[in-house]
Write a protein that holds these residues in place. Structure first.
Motif, PDB file in Angstrom:
ATOM      1  N   GLU A 128      70.112  40.862  66.325  1.00 20.41           N
ATOM      2  CA  GLU A 128      70.331  42.256  65.941  1.00 20.41           C
ATOM      3  C   GLU A 128      70.248  42.418  64.421  1.00 20.41           C
ATOM      4  OE1 GLU A 128      73.569  43.901  68.049  1.00 20.41           O
ATOM      5  OE2 GLU A 128      73.228  45.948  67.336  1.00 20.41           O
ATOM      6  N   PHE A 129      70.807  41.448  63.701  1.00 23.46           N
ATOM      7  CA  PHE A 129      70.673  41.497  62.235  1.00 23.46           C
ATOM      8  C   PHE A 129      69.204  41.408  61.829  1.00 23.46           C
ATOM      9  CE2 PHE A 129      75.211  39.933  62.136  1.00 23.46           C
ATOM     10  CZ  PHE A 129      75.710  41.057  61.521  1.00 23.46           C
ATOM     11  N   ARG A 130      68.465  40.560  62.511  1.00 22.17           N
ATOM     12  CA  ARG A 130      67.047  40.414  62.157  1.00 22.17           C
ATOM     13  C   ARG A 130      66.262  41.674  62.490  1.00 22.17           C
ATOM     14  NH1 ARG A 130      65.195  34.724  64.593  1.00 22.17           N
ATOM     15  NH2 ARG A 130      63.183  35.289  63.711  1.00 22.17           N
ATOM     16  N   PHE A 131      66.666  42.366  63.561  1.00 21.80           N
ATOM     17  CA  PHE A 131      66.015  43.649  63.856  1.00 21.80           C
ATOM     18  C   PHE A 131      66.233  44.619  62.695  1.00 21.80           C
ATOM     19  CE2 PHE A 131      66.446  48.055  65.119  1.00 21.80           C
ATOM     20  CZ  PHE A 131      65.219  48.293  65.710  1.00 21.80           C
ATOM     21  N   LEU A 132      67.492  44.692  62.251  1.00 24.24           N
ATOM     22  CA  LEU A 132      67.795  45.616  61.153  1.00 24.24           C
ATOM     23  C   LEU A 132      66.996  45.245  59.908  1.00 24.24           C
ATOM     24  CD1 LEU A 132      71.635  45.856  61.700  1.00 24.24           C
ATOM     25  CD2 LEU A 132      69.993  47.683  62.037  1.00 24.24           C
ATOM     26  N   ARG A 133      66.864  43.939  59.653  1.00 22.23           N
ATOM     27  CA  ARG A 133      66.121  43.494  58.480  1.00 22.23           C
ATOM     28  C   ARG A 133      64.642  43.877  58.609  1.00 22.23           C
ATOM     29  NH1 ARG A 133      66.544  37.253  57.259  1.00 22.23           N
ATOM     30  NH2 ARG A 133      65.131  37.179  59.032  1.00 22.23           N
ATOM     31  N   ALA A 134      64.089  43.667  59.801  1.00 23.01           N
ATOM     32  CA  ALA A 134      62.686  44.039  60.008  1.00 23.01           C
ATOM     33  C   ALA A 134      62.495  45.549  59.826  1.00 23.01           C
ATOM     34  CB  ALA A 134      62.233  43.615  61.412  1.00 23.01           C
ATOM     35  N   TYR A 135      63.483  46.314  60.291  1.00 22.82           N
ATOM     36  CA  TYR A 135      63.406  47.775  60.148  1.00 22.82           C
ATOM     37  C   TYR A 135      63.390  48.166  58.669  1.00 22.82           C
ATOM     38  CZ  TYR A 135      64.480  52.704  61.055  1.00 22.82           C
ATOM     39  OH  TYR A 135      64.431  54.071  61.110  1.00 22.82           O
ATOM     40  N   VAL A 136      64.259  47.517  57.881  1.00 20.28           N
ATOM     41  CA  VAL A 136      64.304  47.844  56.452  1.00 20.28           C
ATOM     42  C   VAL A 136      62.979  47.447  55.783  1.00 20.28           C
ATOM     43  CG1 VAL A 136      65.493  47.432  54.271  1.00 20.28           C
ATOM     44  CG2 VAL A 136      66.804  47.592  56.382  1.00 20.28           C
ATOM     45  N   TYR A 137      62.436  46.277  56.146  1.00 22.77           N
ATOM     46  CA  TYR A 137      61.140  45.886  55.567  1.00 22.77           C
ATOM     47  C   TYR A 137      60.045  46.868  55.962  1.00 22.77           C
ATOM     48  CZ  TYR A 137      62.520  41.595  53.324  1.00 22.77           C
ATOM     49  OH  TYR A 137      63.085  40.701  52.469  1.00 22.77           O
ATOM     50  N   PHE A 138      60.109  47.388  57.185  1.00 22.85           N
ATOM     51  CA  PHE A 138      59.104  48.379  57.576  1.00 22.85           C
ATOM     52  C   PHE A 138      59.251  49.638  56.727  1.00 22.85           C
ATOM     53  CE2 PHE A 138      57.904  52.014  60.338  1.00 22.85           C
ATOM     54  CZ  PHE A 138      56.538  51.813  60.264  1.00 22.85           C
ATOM     55  N   GLU A 139      60.509  50.068  56.522  1.00 18.82           N
ATOM     56  CA  GLU A 139      60.731  51.252  55.681  1.00 18.82           C
ATOM     57  C   GLU A 139      60.183  51.027  54.276  1.00 18.82           C
ATOM     58  OE1 GLU A 139      62.044  54.370  56.219  1.00 18.82           O
ATOM     59  OE2 GLU A 139      61.923  53.869  58.336  1.00 18.82           O
ATOM     60  N   MET A 140      60.309  49.794  53.778  1.00 15.88           N
ATOM     61  CA  MET A 140      59.824  49.530  52.422  1.00 15.88           C
ATOM     62  C   MET A 140      58.303  49.454  52.394  1.00 15.88           C
ATOM     63  SD  MET A 140      62.415  47.315  50.187  1.00 15.88           S
ATOM     64  CE  MET A 140      62.962  45.932  51.132  1.00 15.88           C
ATOM     65  N   VAL A 141      57.704  48.761  53.377  1.00 18.05           N
ATOM     66  CA  VAL A 141      56.258  48.538  53.286  1.00 18.05           C
ATOM     67  C   VAL A 141      55.504  49.845  53.474  1.00 18.05           C
ATOM     68  CG1 VAL A 141      55.812  47.949  55.727  1.00 18.05           C
ATOM     69  CG2 VAL A 141      54.410  46.947  53.930  1.00 18.05           C
ATOM     70  N   LYS A 142      56.040  50.775  54.262  1.00 21.87           N
ATOM     71  CA  LYS A 142      55.305  52.010  54.464  1.00 21.87           C
ATOM     72  C   LYS A 142      55.386  52.912  53.228  1.00 21.87           C
ATOM     73  CE  LYS A 142      58.736  54.932  56.797  1.00 21.87           C
ATOM     74  NZ  LYS A 142      59.193  55.519  58.064  1.00 21.87           N
ATOM     75  N   ARG A 143      56.332  52.651  52.352  1.00 21.65           N
ATOM     76  CA  ARG A 143      56.451  53.446  51.131  1.00 21.65           C
ATOM     77  C   ARG A 143      55.831  52.737  49.932  1.00 21.65           C
ATOM     78  NH1 ARG A 143      61.832  56.362  51.888  1.00 21.65           N
ATOM     79  NH2 ARG A 143      62.292  56.028  54.066  1.00 21.65           N
ATOM     80  N   MET A 144      56.098  51.402  49.808  1.00 24.60           N
ATOM     81  CA  MET A 144      55.755  50.689  48.579  1.00 24.60           C
ATOM     82  C   MET A 144      54.543  49.780  48.716  1.00 24.60           C
ATOM     83  SD  MET A 144      58.475  51.919  47.316  1.00 24.60           S
ATOM     84  CE  MET A 144      58.454  51.307  45.646  1.00 24.60           C
ATOM     85  N   GLY A 145      54.056  49.551  49.931  1.00 28.52           N
ATOM     86  CA  GLY A 145      53.091  48.476  50.126  1.00 28.52           C
ATOM     87  C   GLY A 145      53.834  47.151  50.213  1.00 28.52           C
ATOM     88  N   GLY A 146      53.151  46.060  49.904  1.00 27.96           N
ATOM     89  CA  GLY A 146      53.778  44.752  50.036  1.00 27.96           C
ATOM     90  C   GLY A 146      54.984  44.609  49.121  1.00 27.96           C
ATOM     91  N   VAL A 147      56.050  44.000  49.648  1.00 24.13           N
ATOM     92  CA  VAL A 147      57.262  43.732  48.860  1.00 24.13           C
ATOM     93  C   VAL A 147      57.614  42.264  49.079  1.00 24.13           C
ATOM     94  CG1 VAL A 147      58.173  46.075  48.960  1.00 24.13           C
ATOM     95  CG2 VAL A 147      58.732  44.464  50.777  1.00 24.13           C
ATOM     96  N   PRO A 148      58.419  41.670  48.192  1.00 25.33           N
ATOM     97  CA  PRO A 148      58.799  40.270  48.430  1.00 25.33           C
ATOM     98  C   PRO A 148      59.584  40.143  49.730  1.00 25.33           C
ATOM     99  CG  PRO A 148      59.401  40.981  46.204  1.00 25.33           C
ATOM    100  CD  PRO A 148      59.010  42.211  46.956  1.00 25.33           C
ATOM    101  N   ILE A 149      59.193  39.185  50.550  1.00 24.75           N
ATOM    102  CA  ILE A 149      59.939  38.939  51.796  1.00 24.75           C
ATOM    103  C   ILE A 149      61.024  37.911  51.484  1.00 24.75           C
ATOM    104  CG2 ILE A 149      59.800  38.092  54.158  1.00 24.75           C
ATOM    105  CD1 ILE A 149      56.875  38.964  54.175  1.00 24.75           C
ATOM    106  N   ILE A 150      62.254  38.343  51.532  1.00 24.39           N
ATOM    107  CA  ILE A 150      63.395  37.467  51.236  1.00 24.39           C
ATOM    108  C   ILE A 150      64.181  37.301  52.526  1.00 24.39           C
ATOM    109  CG2 ILE A 150      65.416  37.105  49.777  1.00 24.39           C
ATOM    110  CD1 ILE A 150      62.871  37.399  48.170  1.00 24.39           C
ATOM    111  N   THR A 151      64.310  36.075  52.999  1.00 20.29           N
ATOM    112  CA  THR A 151      64.990  35.868  54.279  1.00 20.29           C
ATOM    113  C   THR A 151      66.245  35.018  54.138  1.00 20.29           C
ATOM    114  OG1 THR A 151      63.552  33.994  54.685  1.00 20.29           O
ATOM    115  CG2 THR A 151      62.894  36.085  55.643  1.00 20.29           C
ATOM    116  N   LYS A 152      66.639  34.743  52.907  1.00 20.35           N
ATOM    117  CA  LYS A 152      67.911  34.033  52.730  1.00 20.35           C
ATOM    118  C   LYS A 152      68.620  34.618  51.514  1.00 20.35           C
ATOM    119  CE  LYS A 152      65.923  30.232  49.971  1.00 20.35           C
ATOM    120  NZ  LYS A 152      64.597  30.765  49.689  1.00 20.35           N
ATOM    121  N   GLN A 153      69.909  34.308  51.405  1.00 19.54           N
ATOM    122  CA  GLN A 153      70.645  34.785  50.230  1.00 19.54           C
ATOM    123  C   GLN A 153      70.090  34.133  48.979  1.00 19.54           C
ATOM    124  OE1 GLN A 153      75.042  35.080  50.131  1.00 19.54           O
ATOM    125  NE2 GLN A 153      74.869  33.861  51.978  1.00 19.54           N
TER     126      GLN A 153
END
Lengths: 617, 237
Positions: A128-153
């Motif tokens: 569920e956390f990963r779903f939320l993270r994927a959702y946020v990355y989708f929100e970013m990529v559709k606005r900004m284009g490619g963004v750094p993919i960070i999957t750890k603290q």
């Protein structure tokens, strides 16, 4: 003296034996601070975190933040805030939401340390956390284009050199690929089968379906531009060769949802008009909704309070904020499939009166329109909460040679003949909190008594994903792929939507790209799809080109008038309509090439020298 | 008592003298200006549509290049200016103008008022524009030359009532020649527009009706911005 020494000695001995040990230093029970191991071993705490993260998901507009509904061509805003936009600034829609990404990464790592949760529970939470993270990355990529993919603290080691924490932007394609692979991996791990308030398998598939459609159309339509928008490192822009693969992935994800049969379009009412209205306001166990922002007895939203038409409002303040434009109303076709342009309307001038059709009833002009219009827009003659909405701009009276226009700034005022001049619902050209274009929003405004009163509020829910959109996504992706089998599947999808709407079926010849654009515009009106759709099709800068004479870039109004005419009794008491640019609308919509990818803020660029800017900024 | 007042006054006066100024450094005084040009002819653009950017080099003398740009707008006649501190700058032709993308920057040394002209390579240029008014009809002729690598899309004659005229400002009356009319660029192109005075009055209630401003713009598929000719004033009477 001896006694004093003796007493002191006894006291010291007493304290020595009764004082507690130094163990208390190891085991603090704070009443104000929650420690990590308390959180990661307590289901209530983890669900609390999840609630917090759902609540922080990025929003363009929804039922609580509705003002941006009036940003494009769907609606005007009766407070004019969003109507004076000469251009969209480069940082419009900009998003760099790494604080939420960090919190989610922290939670994923935290749940793994739990000593209490079962492996299955850990897996569900992590998914569920990963779903939320994927959702946020989708929100970013559709606005900004490619963004750094960070999957750890990312944790700073205080060495004085933070450069190892600087990550370059991934390519746009890599971010979409990341979203797809995340959704694939978590879809069977997610729980929440019984709720629509939290993500389940189908929410993950719907996210993947939408993301893959976006990626496919960017790959296709960006490269059809004379000069594609790209950066050398492909931080924005996806190679054309990848479009088919993305479209196929969108179709496959959608088919999994469709074939499992968990969801269906809402069809509880036999009248398609009422049915489409109910589909968004009767939201208890709505089979159309896959993931929603929920409101209930204790948590209400106030969208109806701010947006209900003035003549029907149940509070003594607010109302009428979002006013759907005539552009949107005309996008709704006629029942025979012909374009929905209003028939027999003048333009407010004397010469324009020659075009008038004299309608018997004020809503006759909307006869034979797509039934979905009834559930989306309050137009003159459309009832709400069982009450007449009284939308009438004024009166045209015959003076012997021509019709003279009378309008009033007073709600419910009467003409000299004792009948209605300007209705309780306006429209009015210059007043606030009343439509200046002749329409009001109906989608999301339910008929529950007092849902538009501040003290009560509404429990209508906001869909983040719904089945209707999945069908439209699947149909479009299949249409883009082409081939008899795909076209047949696309027709199945679109005709399910059209059948529910009460519109005639499409076939191989009538299913075109333009039809798909229009179908999404009306089915998904006020669901925050228009902007992103126009962006991924690279149509935004064409449709909204800022040219004053371009009817797509200008928002129009439609004013209805009652005819007073003693000389022509056959016209007396009938209704006519004038169409003209909305009086409050000042500058045509102007979407520039630099708006396709929003600006990355200077502070981000300052902090990380590896970040490259988006084009045109 | 009197002494006390005296001390107070003196101490306030001393503080007043010793206190630092509101601004502790002077505002920039040097003006960098110039024309964006092709073959020494300024390139006309859309007002508010195109930009240059300046990057101050070595701005804090630690060898760090400033990461925030200074935005320099180009006016509709191709002229730009910016008030700056003396120093070394890099001037970048930001993507998006009616010219071929040019990623090389220009080194600029600002020392006092400095003039730097910025060469660009437009996709198409318009030469010898003429505008004549007879009755209500404006006839415009011009030559179009292909310079860059892009296909021509349209040639448009714009009419406005103020001297800022382009597709997005003031250009409510215009006539466009499409691609099909522009296949042969060797000949003189003629474009005619019939003025709708009533509509101009309606759109611009404050208009004096003395004169109009006209301008030609050529669009190619290399950019969404047009190359414009200088704005010309035409008297109506």
């Amino acid at each position: 003296m001896k006694n004093i020494v003796k007493t002191l000695f006894i006291l010291i001995l007493f304290f020595y034996f009764t004082g507690c040990g130094d163990k208390w230093l190891d085991d603090p029970v704070s009443t104000t601070i929650i420690l990590p191991n308390q959180v990661w071993n307590d289901e209530v705490m983890v669900v609390g975190l999840l609630c917090n993260y759902y609540d922080r998901l990025p929003v363009n507009y929804n039922l609580l933040n509705y003002a941006r509904m009036a940003e494009l061509d769907e609606a005007c805003h009766s407070d004019n805030n969003y109507m004076d936009l000469k251009t969209y600034s480069w940082d419009s829609w900009s998003l760099w939401e790494y604080s939420l990404i960090r919190d989610i990464n922290l939670a994923i790592e935290g749940v793994a340390t739990s000593t209490v949760f079962t492996d299955k529970l850990k897996e569900e939470y992590t998914a569920e956390f990963r779903f939320l993270r994927a959702y946020v990355y989708f929100e970013m990529v559709k606005r900004m284009g490619g963004v750094p993919i960070i999957t750890k603290q990312l944790i700073y080691d205080y060495s004085g050199d933070p450069s190892y924490l600087a990550y370059a932007r991934n390519t746009e394609a890599q971010v979409y690929d990341f979203i797809a692979s995340e959704c694939d991996e978590i879809k069977d791990q997610l729980g929440n089968e019984t709720t629509k308030d939290r993500a389940n398998k189908y929410a993950a598939l719907a996210l993947k379906c939408r993301a893959m459609l976006y990626a496919g159309s960017i790959a296709k339509y960006n490269n059809l531009l004379p000069v594609p928008i790209t950066t050398p490192g492909e931080e924005v822009g996806i190679p054309a060769s990848r479009s088919a693969g993305y479209y196929q992935a969108a179709v496959d994800a959608a088919k999994e949802i469709i074939n499992d049969g968990q969801y269906s379009l809402y069809r509880k009412h036999s009248n398609p008009q009422q049915n489409f209205y109910d589909a968004f306001t009767q939201t208890v166990n709505n089979s159309d909704f896959i993931l929603q922002i929920s409101y209930n007895m204790t948590k209400r939203q106030s969208f109806p309070y701010y947006n209900i038409i003035k003549s029907v409002r149940e509070d003594n303040l607010e109302g009428s904020k979002i006013n759907p434009s005539l552009n949107l109303v005309e996008a709704f076709e006629y029942l025979d499939g012909s374009p929905g342009i209003m028939k027999g309307v003048g333009d407010g001038t004397e010469a324009g009166q020659a075009n008038w059709i004299f309608y018997d009833e004020i809503d006759d002009i909307f006869d034979n329109k797509d039934p979905r219009l009834y559930g989306t827009v309050v137009y003159p003659g459309n009832m709400l909460k069982g009450k007449d909405t009284q939308i009438q701009a004024g009166v045209y009276e015959w003076d012997g040679t021509k019709y003279v226009r009378y309008e009033s700034k007073q709600f419910g005022s009467l003409h000299t003949d004792g009948k209605l001049l300007t209705g309780l619902g306006g429209p009015m050209r210059t007043e606030k909190e009343v439509s200046n274009n002749g329409f009001y929003i109906k989608k999301w405004i339910d008929e529950t008594p007092f849902s538009s009163a501040r003290a009560t509020g509404s429990n209508v829910k906001w869909p983040l994903f719904r089945y209707g959109e999945v069908l439209l996504n699947a149909g479009e992706a299949a249409f883009e792929l082409g081939g008899a089998e795909n076209i047949a599947f696309a027709l199945e999808c679109f005709n399910d939507i059209r059948d529910r709407a009460g519109m005639p079926d499409l076939d191989e010849t009538t299913l075109t790209f333009d039809k798909i654009v229009n179908e999404r515009r009306i089915e998904l009106a006020f669901e925050d799809h228009r902007l992103w759709d126009m962006k991924r099709w690279r149509l935004a800068h064409v449709i909204w080109n800022g040219v004053a004479t371009n009817p797509d870039a200008t928002l129009y109004a439609l004013y209805g008038y009652r005819i007073v005419d003693a000389e022509h009794p056959e016209r007396d008491g009938k209704y006519v309509y004038d169409k003209f640019p909305a009086p409050n609308f000042i500058a045509p919509r102007f979407f520039q090439l630099g708006n396709y990818y929003s600006e990355i803020s200077q502070s981000v660029l300052d902090n990380n020298p590896k970040i490259v800017k988006n084009p045109f900024h | 008592m009197k002494k006390r007042i005296l001390y107070t006054v003196i101490s306030v006066f001393v503080l007043f003298l010793a206190g630092c100024e509101y601004d502790n450094y002077d505002p920039p005084t040097s003006i960098l200006s110039g024309n964006v040009h092709y073959n020494n002819v300024p390139v006309g653009v859309r007002s508010g549509g195109t930009q240059l950017e300046l990057w101050q080099y070595d701005w804090d003398s630690r060898g760090i290049i400033a990461r925030a740009k200074i935005v320099v707008n180009i006016d509709q006649n191709g002229f730009y200016s910016s008030r700056l501190y003396d120093g070394d700058y890099k001037l970048v032709r930001l993507k998006g103008g009616p010219w071929a993308d040019q990623t090389d920057s220009i080194d600029v040394k600002v020392s006092g008022n400095t003039t730097v002209d910025v060469p660009v390579t437009p996709f198409y240029v318009i030469t010898n524009p003429t505008f004549t008014l007879s009755g209500n009809e404006i006839t415009s002729t011009c030559n179009i030359t292909k310079v860059g690598m892009a296909d021509i899309t349209s040639l448009t004659l714009y009419v406005g009532v103020t001297n800022i005229v382009d597709a997005n400002n003031n250009g409510k009356q215009f006539v466009t020649l499409r691609e099909s009319d522009l296949t042969d660029l060797s000949s003189v192109k003629t474009i005619k527009l019939t003025l709708d005075i009533d509509k101009l009055v309606k759109d611009h209630p404050a208009w004096t009706r003395n004169h109009i401003y006209v301008r030609l713009g050529v669009l190619s598929n290399g950019s969404t911005e047009r190359y414009y000719t200088p704005v010309q004033k035409i008297m109506l009477h």
